[in-house]
Structure formats: structure tokens, C-alpha cells
Write an enzyme that holds these catalytic residues in place. Structure first.
Site, PDB file in Angstrom:
ATOM      1  N   ASP A 307       0.866  -1.174   0.000  1.00 28.62           N
ATOM      2  CA  ASP A 307       0.000   0.000   0.000  1.00 28.62           C
ATOM      3  C   ASP A 307       0.913   1.237   0.000  1.00 28.62           C
ATOM      4  O   ASP A 307       2.139   1.137   0.067  1.00 28.62           O
ATOM      5  CB  ASP A 307      -0.972  -0.036   1.192  1.00 28.62           C
ATOM      6  CG  ASP A 307      -2.174   0.882   0.966  1.00 28.62           C
ATOM      7  OD1 ASP A 307      -2.164   1.658  -0.010  1.00 28.62           O
ATOM      8  OD2 ASP A 307      -3.117   0.845   1.775  1.00 28.62           O
ATOM      9  N   GLU A 513     -10.051   7.454   4.512  1.00 26.03           N
ATOM     10  CA  GLU A 513      -9.028   6.926   5.420  1.00 26.03           C
ATOM     11  C   GLU A 513      -9.118   7.565   6.804  1.00 26.03           C
ATOM     12  O   GLU A 513     -10.217   7.748   7.330  1.00 26.03           O
ATOM     13  CB  GLU A 513      -7.644   7.067   4.772  1.00 26.03           C
ATOM     14  CG  GLU A 513      -7.624   6.346   3.406  1.00 26.03           C
ATOM     15  CD  GLU A 513      -6.267   6.228   2.764  1.00 26.03           C
ATOM     16  OE1 GLU A 513      -5.271   6.025   3.462  1.00 26.03           O
ATOM     17  OE2 GLU A 513      -6.198   6.309   1.520  1.00 26.03           O
TER      18      GLU A 513
HETATM   19  C1  BGC Z   1      -5.050   3.239   0.456  1.00 30.24           C
HETATM   20  C2  BGC Z   1      -5.388   2.205  -0.579  1.00 30.24           C
HETATM   21  C3  BGC Z   1      -5.308   2.811  -1.945  1.00 30.24           C
HETATM   22  C4  BGC Z   1      -3.965   3.465  -2.165  1.00 30.24           C
HETATM   23  C5  BGC Z   1      -3.833   4.142  -3.501  1.00 30.24           C
HETATM   24  C6  BGC Z   1      -3.770   3.948   0.162  1.00 30.24           C
HETATM   25  O1  BGC Z   1      -3.544   4.977   1.052  1.00 30.24           O
HETATM   26  O2  BGC Z   1      -4.955   2.607   1.721  1.00 30.24           O
HETATM   27  O3  BGC Z   1      -6.645   1.663  -0.329  1.00 30.24           O
HETATM   28  O4  BGC Z   1      -5.550   1.839  -2.914  1.00 30.24           O
HETATM   29  O5  BGC Z   1      -3.743   4.420  -1.155  1.00 30.24           O
HETATM   30  O6  BGC Z   1      -4.599   5.275  -3.580  1.00 30.24           O
HETATM   31  C1  BGC Z   2      -4.007   8.110  -0.384  1.00 28.93           C
HETATM   32  C2  BGC Z   2      -3.771   8.584  -1.766  1.00 28.93           C
HETATM   33  C3  BGC Z   2      -3.864  10.076  -1.664  1.00 28.93           C
HETATM   34  C4  BGC Z   2      -2.715  10.540  -0.772  1.00 28.93           C
HETATM   35  C5  BGC Z   2      -2.697  12.003  -0.548  1.00 28.93           C
HETATM   36  C6  BGC Z   2      -2.811   8.497   0.426  1.00 28.93           C
HETATM   37  O1  BGC Z   2      -2.826   7.946   1.706  1.00 28.93           O
HETATM   38  O2  BGC Z   2      -4.306   6.768  -0.387  1.00 28.93           O
HETATM   39  O3  BGC Z   2      -4.574   8.014  -2.703  1.00 28.93           O
HETATM   40  O4  BGC Z   2      -3.885  10.698  -2.882  1.00 28.93           O
HETATM   41  O5  BGC Z   2      -2.706   9.876   0.476  1.00 28.93           O
HETATM   42  O6  BGC Z   2      -1.634  12.350   0.302  1.00 28.93           O
END
Ligand code: BGC
Ligand code: BGC
Length: 737
Positions: A307, A513
Site C-alpha cells: 500500500d 481513510e
Molecule cells: C489506500 C489504498 C489505496 C492506495 C492508492 C492507500 O492509502 O490505503 O486503499 O488503494 O492508497 O490510492
Molecule cells: C491516499 C492517496 C492520496 C494521498 C494524498 C494516500 O494515503 O491513499 O490516494 O492521494 O494519500 O496524500
């Protein structure tokens, strides 16, 4: 020239021609050759640097002129990342989009990246990934579907498959071939900020609807799915995103594993690793979970992706590795194939040194490279990397997708309360007051992971808000008043008293998140005050809640005369809510998650043996404008271990309206030598019934479904003894011999 010489000359020309053709067209570029041969051929040609590029994934902002502010692709960065470093995969994160964000630009964007891959020595295309988690949700103009929790409330496998299939077509049409979906984490704690992304709290429901999505995404062979986030991500003890989880062996196997196991059996192409730690070990470094469990025990042989920034987080967040080098060694050796870095491409330089020093065996690298190449061949990317924007422009935001999104949203809405049948409202009602912060907001209907990571601006979305849909629904001479100054209590009371009906629409503002963690499961203070002001002044109202999780509302069940839970229904949600409010659709959604009465004791999921709190609404709860009666539950008195058991029940529509009923079948093990889960869902079916009509619904319960996890033996076993079958208010006992 004599004849013999002439023939020899001809033959020579032919053979030389053959062999130069062989050189200019290597085996791996020949689509007629079997995938495994192409993989082997290409791998044999690759340098170590080229291999390490393939197992590295970079985010789209890193290619842009203005980095986080977006902007056009910067040719120098494109050249560095895609040509010089040769990365194998690009992703758009939650905020990743081209500027301007429109369909044509998306296609040009991915095309520009794929064109750059043609400048590399081996011309390996990039595998582009995106979070298409409720439609092609990063693209302005795309239909936004209900989030997974709402989808789960439909209990409709067929529609889940169809949704994923339409979404995959849209994704592929923009040159993207990988979606980081479905989320298969089982929602055992509604405080967790990603509850709306899950398919609810029941492992069987998550498995069935998860597999339906995987089938739907992958059936066109143009997109691969990703089961995420393996494993235990949804169970942080604090309820906060990415906080440590402590999971017993039994819960791991009985609650968290089944959806992943089902996904692997359904050939899911990729799996993403949980960012958090389980039982004090960060999963990205866990050989036990990634290698022994996922690979060996569950038999997953596809691509395992990290991830976001999680290799680095082994150092910074978990403080588990001392350095980035050590983190890379831990993660690759534990079984990770592709590193979602996602910004700093120089990680490839480090990796090279580590592999040369034999800190990561080359066999491990080759295995990871093969997995990503295999996908690229299977997806036909070597032959079809440049995309024509016409198809995308035709299918994204199509009428077909809107229709499906509306049907899904309708079926996802759960009617929780309907005192004295206040609902459905009459379209002839003279005056209706509509109020609440979710009443006139498309962005709130869609939630996070919509255009932007933390949700869309109103102007970025098209569709009808609840208010607009209500206006469209009622007769021309009924008056709709919209009041948004909700802090003005006097005015609110005055307007509410003057209206024949009051519809209050509250909920959650968009989040993703950790931003979505809600430890108290509360509405905003402003929204709670809106409800209590109306309650304290004895004003009856209909409440619509647009939220990605259960919430604890002031006065609990008595919060309002009627309560509709709409989850996060997407751009067609306003219409679907109005359909339910005014009786054009008879609500049929059922809760895919327990609604607790207090936010004090977790987990609250219905199957926990130790759970003693009485929930506000149980899993599976949901009313209709009609009534159903169950009878004739048939089950064998005895069944042989290993054999399936046939179970059937009759359902009758005993009311005045046509309606759909979701029939839920539970099993409960009555064995005394272990403490099994209280009861578990093992079957569900949606049936449509005219007034007075009855149907017999049948289920086949396999021996596998009757198994319990034996912790001592570390295996699933079918224990002889008594089990109880429960459907509606009926029960039958089966003796397994
Ligand atoms: C998330 C994932 C996601 C990835 C890409 C991560 O922060 O936990 O679910 O697929 O970012 O955006
Ligand atoms: C998310 C990404 C997002 C990024 C922004 C990550 O944790 O999963 O998809 O664009 O944070 O900082």
C-alpha cells in the site's frame, strides 16, 4: 546461373530473412505465443535495472510539472521515471488526475505515458492502477455508484457483478487496466474511517459480493481487480485507521480470511497488503502472513502490491526497520512483489545495491517481475497500449450507468423506522420543508474517493441532490421550502410548524481513510442540534441519513417518525431517496452491519460470542412498505458429514404493495466443545413478490459452509453434532452425523 546454384541462393535468402525476422520480432512480442513463454523470453532479456524498474510503482503527480498542484506532464520527469528508470507501474492516488480533469485528457494522459514506454529498450508497457471503488470515481463526468457498504445493503450479487463490469469498461477505456478494488476487509468496527468502503461485517456477504465484483471487473480481460487490504486492516483495536490490530487465530480464520480465500478461488489477479500491524508485526514485513498464509496456505500466485508508501513506513511509522534498506529487504523477502513507493524513484538505485549484495535473492526478484509481466501479457497491453478516446467519451456517464446506479441506490436504502406509516409521502402534500446539510449536496451523497481523495467540490459533480429530486417528484402545486440556516432555531421551528411535512437530511461530510475515523459515532454538533431542536418542539419529521456507517443519533430509535438510511449512494442517490420517500420504490435494503446503541463496547458485529450489548438495529434489519410472512421452513433432520443439505422456506407478501424481500439464512453450531461464533450467515436471496404472492426459496448448504475453524489443529473441520438453521423467525435443527 545453373539451376542448383540458383536454388541454393534462394534458400539462403529465405533462411537469412527468417533469422533477421526472428531478431527484429522477439518471441515476447508475438501475441500468438503462450503467455508463459513470452514471460520467460522477456525475463531472459532483462537487465537487473530493468527488472527492478518493473517492480516499482510511482504516483502520477511525480510526472507532473507542478507536483501536488498537478498540471501537465513534465517531459523531463516522464523521461526520468518511465524511460530512464523504467518503472513498471503508475498509479493515480485519490488526488491523482490530469489537468484539466476530463475524459479526453485522461486518455491523452495515459497515452502519453504509454508512448514513453515505446522509447525504452524492451518497450514494456506500464500497468496503470487506480482506485475505482464506486465507479470510475476519479474522472469528472463519470457516474458515481453507491459505496460498498450501500452495495452490501442490496444483498444483490447480480447487480454487484454488473456494476463492476460496467466500471471496468470505463476504466479500460481511459487506458487504465487495474483497479484497487474490491475492499474485502470485514467491518468489525464502525468507528473505523473506511467502514463505507467495506461490504459490511459479515464474512459470507463480503465473500459473495466481493467475488461478484472480481468477476465483473476481470471478465472483460481488460482490467484486473485487487483484493485489499490483506489482512486484518479493518480491526484496529482503537477503531482508528492504521492503528494496531490484535486478532486471535480463530477470528483471523473465521472472520477476516474467508473473503480473501474466496477471492483467490475466483482468480483475483492482485492483492494489496494491509498498512497496519497485526499482533505487533507490520503486515508488510510479515513472512508469516504474506508467505506462509497468503501464498502457501491460500495458494495466491498473483501480484502482491504494497500500500501507499508502506515500505518506507516500516521505518517512519512502525519504527520496525532501522533504515529504508532494511525495510526493502523485509518487505520483498516477506513476499511483496510491487512497491507502491509512490514518489521517490531513486528507491530503484538502493534496491540494485541490495540485490547485488544478495540481501534479496534474485530468485525473489525474478518471481515478482514475472508476476507483473504475466499480467501485462494477459491484459494484451503489449499489443494495445494506445487508446482512442471515443469509446471512453461514449460510455463514461452513460444512461446505462446512471440507470444501474439508481437501481443500486434504490435497493441499498434501508427503511429503519416508519411510525404510523408516515412513509411513503404523498406527492400531493401541500407544503414540505426540506432542511439539513445533506439535503442539497451531491458531494455528501458521494463521499470521499470522489474526484479528490477527500471528496468532490459540488461543481465537479452532476446529478440531482435530494432537494432537487424531491422538487421534481411532487405535484406542481405542492410547495417545497428549503431552509439551510439551520443554526437559526426560531426560524426553523416557525417554518417546520407551518409545513405539512418536514424532511431532514443529515449525514457525514466526505472523508477518506484516517479523516473518516469517528470514535463516538456521532453526527456533527450542528446536525445533532438540528434534530434535538425539532424533537424538543414536538415537531414530527422524516429523517434521511446519508452516512457511510452506523451513527448514534439523539433519542436512538425515537429520533424521528420515519428514518431512512441511505449510506453513500452516489450521483443517482438523490433520485433514489426521492423514489423511496414518495413510494415509487418500495424499500428493500437490509443492514449489512450492526447498528450499536452506544459507542462504548466494540466489536459489536452480530456473530461475536462475547457480545452482550443489545444493538439499536441488528444486522439484516430493514422494513418495507409491505409485509412478508415466512412459513414452511424445511430442512433434513439428519445429514451426513460431507454432504450438502437442502433447505427451503416459503415467503409470502401479506401486504398491499409489491415488494422485494431479502431472505437470510443463518447457521448456528450447538457444539459445546468449542465456542463458535453465535450464528453466521450462510445464504441469502432477494425475491420479488406481488401482493398476496408466495414463493419457495431454496438453499443448498455445503459441508464447507458448516465447517468451524479448529484452532488446535489449525484447520477447518465439520464437527458432528447439532446445528440450528434460522430463517426469519423460524428455526430447524439438523443433526450432522
Ligand atoms: C489506500 C489504498 C489505496 C492506495 C492508492 C492507500 O492509502 O490505503 O486503499 O488503494 O492508497 O490510492
Ligand atoms: C491516499 C492517496 C492520496 C494521498 C494524498 C494516500 O494515503 O491513499 O490516494 O492521494 O494519500 O496524500
Amino acid at each position: 546461373m545453373n539451376k542448383k546454384l540458383f536454388l541454393i541462393l534462394l534458400l539462403t535468402i529465405f533462411l537469412v530473412g527468417q533469422s533477421t525476422w526472428g531478431q527484429s520480432k522477439p518471441i515476447y512480442l508475438n501475441p500468438k505465443v503462450a503467455t508463459e513463454k513470452r514471460v520467460a523470453d522477456l525475463l531472459a532479456r532483462m537487465t537487473l535495472r530493468e527488472k527492478l524498474g518493473q517492480i516499482t510503482q510511482i504516483e502520477s503527480h511525480r510526472l507532473m510539472r507542478d507536483f501536488w498542484n498537478k498540471g501537465p506532464i513534465d517531459p523531463a520527469w516522464l523521461n526520468k521515471v518511465v524511460v530512464r528508470y523504467g518503472v513498471g507501474s503508475i498509479l493515480s492516488g485519490g488526488d491523482g488526475a490530469p489537468t484539466p480533469n476530463n475524459i479526453k485528457e485522461w486518455v491523452q494522459f495515459t497515452n502519453q505515458i504509454q508512448r514513453a514506454t515505446l522509447k525504452t529498450r524492451l518497450k514494456i508497457p506500464v500497468l496503470y492502477g487506480i482506485d475505482a471503488v464506486h465507479g470510475h470515481n476519479n474522472v469528472i463526468g463519470a457516474t458515481i455508484y453507491p459505496f460498498n457498504l450501500g452495495l452490501a445493503a442490496t444483498f444483490n450479487e447480480e447487480l454487484a457483478r454488473k456494476y463492476a463490469s460496467l466500471t471496468a469498461d470505463e476504466v479500460a477505456a481511459t487506458g487504465i487496466n487495474w483497479t484497487f478494488a474490491p475492499v474485502l476487509d470485514v467491518a468489525v468496527d464502525p468507528r473505523w474511517g473506511r467502514t463505507h468502503e467495506t461490504l459490511g461485517e459479515d464474512p459470507y456477504l463480503v465473500s459473495v459480493l466481493g467475488v461478484a465484483q472480481i468477476d465483473g471487473f476481470q471478465r472483460s480481460k481488460k482490467v484486473v481487480a485487487c483484493a485489499k487490504h490483506f489482512i486484518g486492516y479493518s480491526a484496529p483495536e482503537s477503531g482508528l485507521d492504521r492503528h494496531p490490530a490484535y486478532i486471535t487465530e480463530r477470528d483471523l480464520y473465521e472472520i477476516h480470511l474467508p473473503p480473501y480465500y474466496a477471492a483467490i478461488k475466483a482468480n483475483v489477479a492482485t492483492v494489496m497488503i494491509n498498512s497496519g500491524a497485526v499482533n505487533d508485526e507490520p503486515v508488510h514485513a510479515s513472512k508469516k502472513l504474506l508467505n506462509d498464509l497468503l501464498r502457501k496456505k491460500l495458494g495466491f500466485n498473483g501480484l502482491l502490491v504494497s500500500d501507499w508508501e508502506d515500505v518506507q513506513k516500516l521505518v517512519t511509522y512502525h519504527q520496525y526497520a532501522k533504515s529504508l534498506d532494511q525495510a526493502l529487504i523485509l518487505a520483498y523477502n516477506a513476499g511483496m512483489d510491487l512497491n507502491m513507493v509512490p514518489m521517490d524513484v531513486s528507491v530503484i538505485d538502493r534496491l540494485e545495491t541490495l540485490v547485488r549484495k544478495k540481501k534479496i535473492p534474485i530468485a525473489r526478484i525474478n518471481e515478482a517481475v514475472k508476476r507483473i509481466l504475466r499480467l501485462k501479457f494477459q491484459l494484451g497491453l503489449f499489443e494495445r497500449r494506445i487508446i482512442d478516446p471515443k469509446l471512453a467519451e461514449r460510455i463514461i456517464g452513460s444512461q446505462e450507468s446512471k440507470k444501474l446506479a439508481r437501481t443500486l441506490a434504490q435497493q441499498s436504502i434501508v427503511l429503519l423506522r416508519n411510525q404510523d406509516n408516515v412513509l411513503p409521502l404523498s406527492k400531493q402534500t401541500k407544503s414540505i420543508l426540506v432542511t439539513g446539510p445533506s439535503a442539497d449536496s451531491l458531494s455528501r451523497l458521494c463521499g470521499g474517493w470522489t474526484i479528490n481523495w477527500q471528496g468532490a467540490d459540488e461543481a465537479e459533480l452532476s446529478g440531482q441532490t435530494v432537494l432537487e429530486a424531491i422538487r421534481k417528484k411532487v405535484d406542481s402545486d405542492s410547495k417545497i421550502t428549503y431552509f439551510d440556516q439551520i443554526h437559526n432555531a426560531n426560524k426553523l421551528i416557525q417554518l417546520a410548524k407551518a409545513a405539512d411535512q418536514v424532511v431532514v437530511v443529515v449525514g457525514e461530510k466526505p472523508y477518506a481513510e484516517q479523516e473518516g475515523d469517528n470514535p463516538q459515532l456521532r453526527l456533527s454538533l450542528m446536525e445533532e442540534k438540528l434534530l434535538t431542536t425539532l424533537q424538543d418542539n414536538n415537531i414530527s419529521f422524516v429523517l434521511v441519513v446519508v452516512a457511510g456507517r452506523p451513527l448514534i443519533l439523539p433519542k436512538g430509535r425515537e429520533v424521528a417518525d420515519a428514518v431512512i438510511w441511505a449510506f453513500l449512494p452516489g450521483t443517482e442517490g438523490g433520485n433514489a431517496i426521492a423514489d423511496v420517500l414518495f413510494g415509487d420504490y418500495n424499500p428493500s435494503g437490509r443492514l449489512p452491519i450492526t447498528f450499536p446503541s452506544k459507542a462504548v463496547k466494540f466489536p459489536v458485529a452480530y456473530y461475536y460470542r462475547e457480545n452482550q450489548t443489545v444493538p439499536l438495529y441488528d444486522f439484516g434489519y430493514g422494513l418495507s412498505y409491505t409485509t412478508f410472512k415466512y412459513s414452511n421452513l424445511r430442512a433434513p433432520i439428519k445429514a451426513k458429514a460431507g454432504n450438502p443439505a437442502e433447505i427451503s422456506v416459503t415467503v409470502k407478501n401479506t401486504g398491499e404493495l409489491m415488494g422485494e424481500e431479502v431472505v437470510l439464512l443463518y447457521l448456528q453450531h450447538n457444539n459445546k466443545n468449542i465456542t463458535p461464533l453465535r450464528k453466521t450467515l450462510q445464504g441469502f436471496k432477494r425475491v420479488s413478490l406481488e401482493p398476496g404472492e408466495e414463493k419457495t426459496v431454496s438453499f443448498k448448504i455445503t459441508a464447507d459452509q458448516r465447517k468451524i475453524f479448529n484452532v488446535d489443529k489449525l484447520q477447518w473441520v465439520e464437527e458432528p453434532g447439532e446445528i440450528t438453521v434460522k430463517i426469519g423467525d423460524l428455526t430447524r435443527k439438523i443433526l450432522i452425523e
